[in-house]
Design an enzyme around this catalytic site. Structure first.
Site, PDB file in Angstrom:
ATOM      1  N   ASN A   9       0.860  -1.182   0.000  1.00 10.12           N
ATOM      2  CA  ASN A   9       0.000   0.000   0.000  1.00 10.12           C
ATOM      3  C   ASN A   9       0.901   1.238   0.000  1.00 10.12           C
ATOM      4  O   ASN A   9       1.532   1.537   1.008  1.00 10.12           O
ATOM      5  CB  ASN A   9      -0.888  -0.029   1.254  1.00 10.12           C
ATOM      6  CG  ASN A   9      -1.724   1.223   1.402  1.00 10.12           C
ATOM      7  OD1 ASN A   9      -1.834   2.016   0.468  1.00 10.12           O
ATOM      8  ND2 ASN A   9      -2.321   1.393   2.578  1.00 10.12           N
ATOM      9  N   LYS A  11       0.001   4.247  -0.156  1.00 13.88           N
ATOM     10  CA  LYS A  11      -0.686   5.390   0.472  1.00 13.88           C
ATOM     11  C   LYS A  11      -0.515   6.637  -0.408  1.00 13.88           C
ATOM     12  O   LYS A  11      -0.511   6.526  -1.632  1.00 13.88           O
ATOM     13  CB  LYS A  11      -0.170   5.617   1.891  1.00 13.88           C
ATOM     14  CG  LYS A  11      -0.181   4.336   2.730  1.00 13.88           C
ATOM     15  CD  LYS A  11      -0.066   4.604   4.174  1.00 13.88           C
ATOM     16  CE  LYS A  11       0.148   3.302   4.909  1.00 13.88           C
ATOM     17  NZ  LYS A  11      -0.134   3.383   6.316  1.00 13.88           N
ATOM     18  N   HIS A  94      -9.615   0.523   4.635  1.00 12.73           N
ATOM     19  CA  HIS A  94      -8.332   0.707   5.322  1.00 12.73           C
ATOM     20  C   HIS A  94      -8.571   1.567   6.563  1.00 12.73           C
ATOM     21  O   HIS A  94      -9.417   2.464   6.554  1.00 12.73           O
ATOM     22  CB  HIS A  94      -7.331   1.380   4.385  1.00 12.73           C
ATOM     23  CG  HIS A  94      -5.943   1.395   4.936  1.00 12.73           C
ATOM     24  ND1 HIS A  94      -5.539   2.336   5.861  1.00 12.73           N
ATOM     25  CD2 HIS A  94      -4.884   0.570   4.749  1.00 12.73           C
ATOM     26  CE1 HIS A  94      -4.275   2.089   6.201  1.00 12.73           C
ATOM     27  NE2 HIS A  94      -3.856   1.025   5.537  1.00 12.73           N
ATOM     28  N   GLU A  96      -7.109   3.989   7.773  1.00 17.23           N
ATOM     29  CA  GLU A  96      -7.016   5.448   7.562  1.00 17.23           C
ATOM     30  C   GLU A  96      -8.305   5.986   6.945  1.00 17.23           C
ATOM     31  O   GLU A  96      -8.705   7.119   7.222  1.00 17.23           O
ATOM     32  CB  GLU A  96      -5.773   5.771   6.712  1.00 17.23           C
ATOM     33  CG  GLU A  96      -4.503   5.608   7.536  1.00 17.23           C
ATOM     34  CD  GLU A  96      -3.285   5.142   6.765  1.00 17.23           C
ATOM     35  OE1 GLU A  96      -3.239   5.274   5.532  1.00 17.23           O
ATOM     36  OE2 GLU A  96      -2.358   4.609   7.422  1.00 17.23           O
ATOM     37  N   GLU A 166      -5.419  -5.714  10.116  1.00 26.87           N
ATOM     38  CA  GLU A 166      -4.414  -4.691  10.390  1.00 26.87           C
ATOM     39  C   GLU A 166      -4.733  -4.019  11.719  1.00 26.87           C
ATOM     40  O   GLU A 166      -5.574  -3.107  11.767  1.00 26.87           O
ATOM     41  CB  GLU A 166      -4.427  -3.632   9.284  1.00 26.87           C
ATOM     42  CG  GLU A 166      -4.097  -4.186   7.920  1.00 26.87           C
ATOM     43  CD  GLU A 166      -3.560  -3.095   7.015  1.00 26.87           C
ATOM     44  OE1 GLU A 166      -2.390  -3.177   6.655  1.00 26.87           O
ATOM     45  OE2 GLU A 166      -4.303  -2.156   6.710  1.00 26.87           O
ATOM     46  N   GLY A 172       2.082   1.820  10.746  1.00 21.25           N
ATOM     47  CA  GLY A 172       2.956   2.989  10.672  1.00 21.25           C
ATOM     48  C   GLY A 172       3.611   3.362  11.987  1.00 21.25           C
ATOM     49  O   GLY A 172       4.171   4.443  12.126  1.00 21.25           O
ATOM     50  N   SER A 211       3.258  -2.499  10.133  1.00 18.35           N
ATOM     51  CA  SER A 211       4.709  -2.400  10.306  1.00 18.35           C
ATOM     52  C   SER A 211       5.467  -3.674   9.942  1.00 18.35           C
ATOM     53  O   SER A 211       6.462  -4.005  10.585  1.00 18.35           O
ATOM     54  CB  SER A 211       5.052  -1.959  11.733  1.00 18.35           C
ATOM     55  OG  SER A 211       4.531  -0.677  11.988  1.00 18.35           O
TER      56      SER A 211
END
Ligand code: PEP
Length: 249
Positions: A9, A11, A94, A96, A166, A172, A211
């Site tokens: 990904n 991003k 996702h 985010e 996730e 991150g 991560s």
């Protein structure tokens, strides 16, 4: 036997120039026979990736799609547009998107359905926040996120999608779930789906994301219910991403 998948990904990162270098480096990597590799660049670069990867085993997909099929929806991208440029994959839900852009589980379920309507394979992202984990709510959160999709789309849709677990606290942050922690949640996800359909549960691919690095990938991917990874930061580094792909073989 479930195939392994390593997905990257990107991003909101990249430029025409830096993408070209990354794609060229990825194309030189040897992809193990039992591994599928998918990258998710930002929309403006999707066609660049798609064209660059034409002779490669690596596939490109989109990071998001609209629930609508077209029309007056400024700033949105329809599933049929993603399909039109030859892509077959799309991320949905996702963390985010859920936390920064207010995507509820009901919206994510509609996006999952929209992807399937366009014959795209959705990578359905689910996961709990740190506060939810500490409050021992992980299973309840995942149940709510999965149940919304089952209620809107039916259990059969899980034979046409990929799940990415996730944990939000690992995305991150540099904090990876231990292989045992991740395996426990992956097993829970599979068991939850098995309550509705054991055959589909045995076949659905469940990726781990949060991560993932070359140094942590192998131990994670060796777990019985972990079918590969969804990789963020490390997917922007060709050497690191290639090593993660190798770790999935
Ligand atoms: C992600 O964005 O899906 C992700 C897992 O990011 P990172 O690998 O950087 O934690």
């Amino acid at each position: 036997m479930r195939r392994k998948i390593v997905a990257g990904n990107w991003k909101m990162n990249g430029s025409l120039k830096s993408n070209e270098a990354l794609l060229d480096a990825l194309k030189k990597a040897s992809i193990p026979n039992n591994v599928d590799v998918i990258i998710f660049p930002p929309y403006p670069y999707l066609i660049q990736a798609q064209m660059n990867l034409q002779s490669s085993a690596i596939k490109a997909g989109a990071q998001n799609l609209s629930i609508s099929e077209g029309g007056a929806f400024t700033g949105e991208i329809a599933g049929n547009m993603i399909k039109d440029i030859g892509c077959n994959y799309v991320l949905v839900g996702h963390s985010e998107r859920r936390t920064l852009y207010g995507e509820t589980s009901a919206i994510v379920a509609q996006k999952t359905a929209a992807a399937i309507t366009q014959q795209l394979t959705p990578v359905l992202c689910i996961g709990e926040t740190l506060a939810e984990r500490e409050a021992e709510q992980t299973q309840n959160v995942l149940t709510e996120q999965l149940q919304a999709v089952i209620e809107h789309c039916g259990i059969e849709i899980f034979s046409k999608l990929i799940i990415a677990y996730e944990p939000v606290w690992a995305i991150g942050t540099g904090k990876t779930a231990s292989p045992e922690q991740a395996q426990a949640v992956h097993a829970f996800i599979r068991c939850f789906i098995a309550k509705s359909d054991a055959k589909i549960a045995a076949l659905v691919q469940v990726l781990y994301g949060g991560s993932v690095k070359a140094s942590s990938a192998k131990a994670l991917f060796e777990m019985p219910d972990i079918d590969g990874g969804l990789v963020g930061g490390a997917a922007l580094d060709a050497t690191e991403f290639t090593a993660i792909i190798s770790a999935a073989s």
